[in-house]
Write an enzyme that holds these catalytic residues in place. Structure first.
Site, PDB file in Angstrom:
ATOM      1  N   ILE A  13      42.884  40.516  50.841  1.00 30.97           N
ATOM      2  CA  ILE A  13      41.975  41.277  49.973  1.00 30.97           C
ATOM      3  C   ILE A  13      40.525  40.837  50.177  1.00 30.97           C
ATOM      4  O   ILE A  13      39.605  41.536  49.765  1.00 30.97           O
ATOM      5  CB  ILE A  13      42.345  41.148  48.472  1.00 30.97           C
ATOM      6  CG1 ILE A  13      42.248  39.698  47.990  1.00 30.97           C
ATOM      7  CG2 ILE A  13      43.724  41.732  48.207  1.00 30.97           C
ATOM      8  CD1 ILE A  13      42.262  39.569  46.471  1.00 30.97           C
ATOM      9  N   ASP A  14      40.323  39.670  50.825  1.00 31.07           N
ATOM     10  CA  ASP A  14      38.984  39.077  50.860  1.00 31.07           C
ATOM     11  C   ASP A  14      37.995  39.785  51.796  1.00 31.07           C
ATOM     12  O   ASP A  14      36.783  39.605  51.662  1.00 31.07           O
ATOM     13  CB  ASP A  14      39.061  37.598  51.289  1.00 31.07           C
ATOM     14  CG  ASP A  14      39.921  36.769  50.356  1.00 31.07           C
ATOM     15  OD1 ASP A  14      40.096  37.174  49.188  1.00 31.07           O
ATOM     16  OD2 ASP A  14      40.428  35.723  50.795  1.00 31.07           O
TER      17      ASP A  14
ATOM     18  N   MET B  35      38.047  37.577  42.854  1.00 29.20           N
ATOM     19  CA  MET B  35      38.480  36.768  44.006  1.00 29.20           C
ATOM     20  C   MET B  35      37.610  37.053  45.229  1.00 29.20           C
ATOM     21  O   MET B  35      36.658  37.820  45.168  1.00 29.20           O
ATOM     22  CB  MET B  35      39.943  37.051  44.317  1.00 29.20           C
ATOM     23  CG  MET B  35      40.919  36.308  43.435  1.00 29.20           C
ATOM     24  SD  MET B  35      42.604  36.572  44.016  1.00 29.20           S
ATOM     25  CE  MET B  35      43.472  35.343  43.042  1.00 29.20           C
TER      26      MET B  35
ATOM     27  N   ALA C 110      27.048  46.601  37.451  1.00 25.21           N
ATOM     28  CA  ALA C 110      26.820  45.240  36.936  1.00 25.21           C
ATOM     29  C   ALA C 110      25.333  44.978  36.735  1.00 25.21           C
ATOM     30  O   ALA C 110      24.499  45.477  37.489  1.00 25.21           O
ATOM     31  CB  ALA C 110      27.387  44.224  37.921  1.00 25.21           C
TER      32      ALA C 110
ATOM     33  N   LYS D 133      19.158  47.166  26.442  1.00 24.87           N
ATOM     34  CA  LYS D 133      20.599  47.045  26.726  1.00 24.87           C
ATOM     35  C   LYS D 133      21.268  46.159  25.679  1.00 24.87           C
ATOM     36  O   LYS D 133      20.754  45.075  25.371  1.00 24.87           O
ATOM     37  CB  LYS D 133      20.800  46.390  28.096  1.00 24.87           C
ATOM     38  CG  LYS D 133      21.096  47.343  29.218  1.00 24.87           C
ATOM     39  CD  LYS D 133      21.651  46.550  30.393  1.00 24.87           C
ATOM     40  CE  LYS D 133      22.036  47.420  31.536  1.00 24.87           C
ATOM     41  NZ  LYS D 133      22.622  46.672  32.649  1.00 24.87           N
TER      42      LYS D 133
ATOM     43  N   ARG E   7      31.355  36.210  26.868  1.00 20.28           N
ATOM     44  CA  ARG E   7      32.788  36.040  27.103  1.00 20.28           C
ATOM     45  C   ARG E   7      32.994  35.964  28.615  1.00 20.28           C
ATOM     46  O   ARG E   7      32.218  36.534  29.387  1.00 20.28           O
ATOM     47  CB  ARG E   7      33.596  37.222  26.563  1.00 20.28           C
ATOM     48  CG  ARG E   7      33.691  37.275  25.045  1.00 20.28           C
ATOM     49  CD  ARG E   7      34.564  36.146  24.490  1.00 20.28           C
ATOM     50  NE  ARG E   7      34.757  36.265  23.062  1.00 20.28           N
ATOM     51  CZ  ARG E   7      33.939  35.800  22.124  1.00 20.28           C
ATOM     52  NH1 ARG E   7      32.819  35.182  22.487  1.00 20.28           N
ATOM     53  NH2 ARG E   7      34.210  35.951  20.844  1.00 20.28           N
TER      54      ARG E   7
ATOM     55  N   HIS F 188      45.071  37.023  39.862  1.00 20.62           N
ATOM     56  CA  HIS F 188      46.005  37.605  40.840  1.00 20.62           C
ATOM     57  C   HIS F 188      46.321  39.074  40.615  1.00 20.62           C
ATOM     58  O   HIS F 188      46.988  39.689  41.458  1.00 20.62           O
ATOM     59  CB  HIS F 188      47.274  36.762  40.909  1.00 20.62           C
ATOM     60  CG  HIS F 188      47.031  35.448  41.577  1.00 20.62           C
ATOM     61  ND1 HIS F 188      46.452  34.390  40.917  1.00 20.62           N
ATOM     62  CD2 HIS F 188      47.229  35.049  42.844  1.00 20.62           C
ATOM     63  CE1 HIS F 188      46.326  33.369  41.757  1.00 20.62           C
ATOM     64  NE2 HIS F 188      46.798  33.748  42.935  1.00 20.62           N
TER      65      HIS F 188
HETATM   66  O1  F6P Z   1      42.924  34.909  50.270  1.00 24.85           O
HETATM   67  C1  F6P Z   1      43.346  35.683  49.197  1.00 24.85           C
HETATM   68  C2  F6P Z   1      43.124  34.959  47.898  1.00 24.85           C
HETATM   69  O2  F6P Z   1      43.594  35.795  46.850  1.00 24.85           O
HETATM   70  C3  F6P Z   1      41.690  34.508  47.622  1.00 24.85           C
HETATM   71  O3  F6P Z   1      40.869  35.577  47.189  1.00 24.85           O
HETATM   72  C4  F6P Z   1      41.918  33.425  46.590  1.00 24.85           C
HETATM   73  O4  F6P Z   1      40.883  32.478  46.631  1.00 24.85           O
HETATM   74  C5  F6P Z   1      43.219  32.809  47.028  1.00 24.85           C
HETATM   75  O5  F6P Z   1      43.882  33.759  47.857  1.00 24.85           O
HETATM   76  C6  F6P Z   1      44.145  32.432  45.898  1.00 24.85           C
HETATM   77  O6  F6P Z   1      45.240  31.805  46.449  1.00 24.85           O
HETATM   78  P1  F6P Z   1      46.589  31.477  45.651  1.00 24.85           P
HETATM   79  O7  F6P Z   1      47.367  32.743  45.548  1.00 24.85           O
HETATM   80  O8  F6P Z   1      47.266  30.474  46.507  1.00 24.85           O
HETATM   81  O9  F6P Z   1      46.187  30.969  44.309  1.00 24.85           O
END
Ligand code: F6P
Ligand code: ADP
Length: 324
Positions: free
Chosen positions: A127-128, A170, A187, A214, A248, A254
């Site tokens: 996803i990165d 992430m 944002a 705002k 907040r 995940h």
């Molecule tokens: O590389 C994908 C990723 O979701 C990153 O964005 C994040 O830093 C990392 O993996 C998280 O890893 P894990 O699932 O091991 O916590």
């Protein structure tokens, strides 16, 4: 090239299943045997494999996660572990391997090529979006849409309560998810590791938005950003400096890695799978197959790992114009 192996490794990403399905069906199309390796390099070391045919991969194109499972395998980082893996590849009669994963997985794949002259082709699955030689990695588009939908919901409650939200997304060391989702949700500021934003500038931006009337704002923070020690420390420092703000923090976590892949990721996975198989059959390997300007292109694995795609800073400038 009679038998092709396929595995998914490292952080899973939506679209990995469409790539597996494509690899399996392309193999069937060219009368090649396809062997799936379960749980990435761990499965290679533990000899955990299964023969895949066209029917094995029915009904997975729309599913998140990976049907072959994934793993982060420490043992594969050692020469001993890789020797075991290579022996198992040979014993299983696998002539070439397709590795679907991110930069760590490609580092391992390159070692198979360099140490054993074993043919490998990589499909970027993370996803990165942090691999050079492809404008999109598999799963990035889905993750962006997941983040956008999640922050749209956070915005509802931010507006109701006149709150300032810090949303951490992430991306490991890269800011692609933050930058593009941040622009999509409007944002107030987007904090990414590639561009240094001083704490004072952040304060000024927030003061300016207050003056402009705002009542609520969202700051999207990439997990790799260093403006604060972490997003919680940053938010509490802001609250100390600007006590009128009720802040907040939301860490999306995940949720960004799961879910049904978008149309884009399904189409991309399907194209990359076929091209990876064709490349191995043509005797071309040691590369990653990706997409650039709508065209499928190959990049040497070493370059995919070492090359640096520049973040589009113009998007940050445009985002700030939106916040005036
Ligand atoms: O590389 C994908 C990723 O979701 C990153 O964005 C994040 O830093 C990392 O993996 C998280 O890893 P894990 O699932 O091991 O916590
Ligand atoms: P991603 O592929 O998503 O970046 P990781 O960085 O966790 O995920 O890497 C996935 C796997 O690739 C690791 O668990 C390991 O098995 C293998 N790998 C990573 N780095 C190396 C390395 N330097 N040498 C050999 N294998 C590696």
């Amino acid at each position: 090239m009679n038998t092709i192996g396929v595995l998914t490794s490292g952080g899973d990403s939506p679209g990995m299943n469409s790539a597996i399905r494509s690899v399996v069906r392309a193999c069937a199309n060219y009368d090649k045997k396809c062997i799936g390796i379960v749980r990435g390099y761990s499965g290679l070391i533990e000899n955990n494999t299964k023969v895949l045919n066209t029917r094995s991969v029915r009904g997975i194109i729309n599913r998140g996660g990976t049907f072959l499972y994934s793993a982060r395998c420490e043992e594969f980082k050692s020469a001993e572990g890789r020797k075991k893996a290579f022996k198992n590849l040979k014993d299983a009669g696998i002539d070439g391997l397709i590795v679907i994963g991110g930069d760590g997985s490609f580092t391992g794949a390159l070692k198979l090529e360099e140490e054993f002259n074993f043919p490998v082709v990589g499909i970027p699955g993370t996803i990165d979006n942090d691999l050079f030689g492809t404008s999109h990695t598999l799963g990035y588009d889905t993750a962006l849409n997941t983040v956008m939908e999640a922050i749209d919901k956070i915005r509802d409650t931010a507006i109701s309560h006149h709150r300032l939200f810090f949303v951490e997304v992430m991306g490991a060391d890269a800011g692609y998810i933050a930058l593009n989702s941040g622009l999509a949700i409007g944002a107030q500021e987007i904090l990414i590791p590639e561009v240094n934003m001083s704490f004072d500038n952040l304060i000024n931006s927030l003061k300016k938005s207050k003056t402009a009337g705002k009542t609520s704002s969202i700051i999207v923070v990439a997990e790799g950003d260093k403006t604060g020690k972490n997003v919680f420390e940053l938010a509490s420092r802001i609250e100390e400096t600007l006590p009128k703000y009720e802040t907040r923090v939301s860490v999306l976590g995940h949720i960004q890695r799961g879910g049904s892949p978008t149309c884009f990721d399904r189409v991309l996975g399907t194209q990359l799978g076929v091209k990876a198989v064709e490349s191995l059959i043509d005797g071309k390997h040691g590369s990653m197959v990706g997409i650039q300007n709508g065209k499928i292109v190959f990049t040497p694995l070493s370059k995919a790992l070492k090359g640096k795609t520049k973040i589009n800073k113009e998007l940050l400038r445009i985002s700030r114009i939106m916040n005036t």
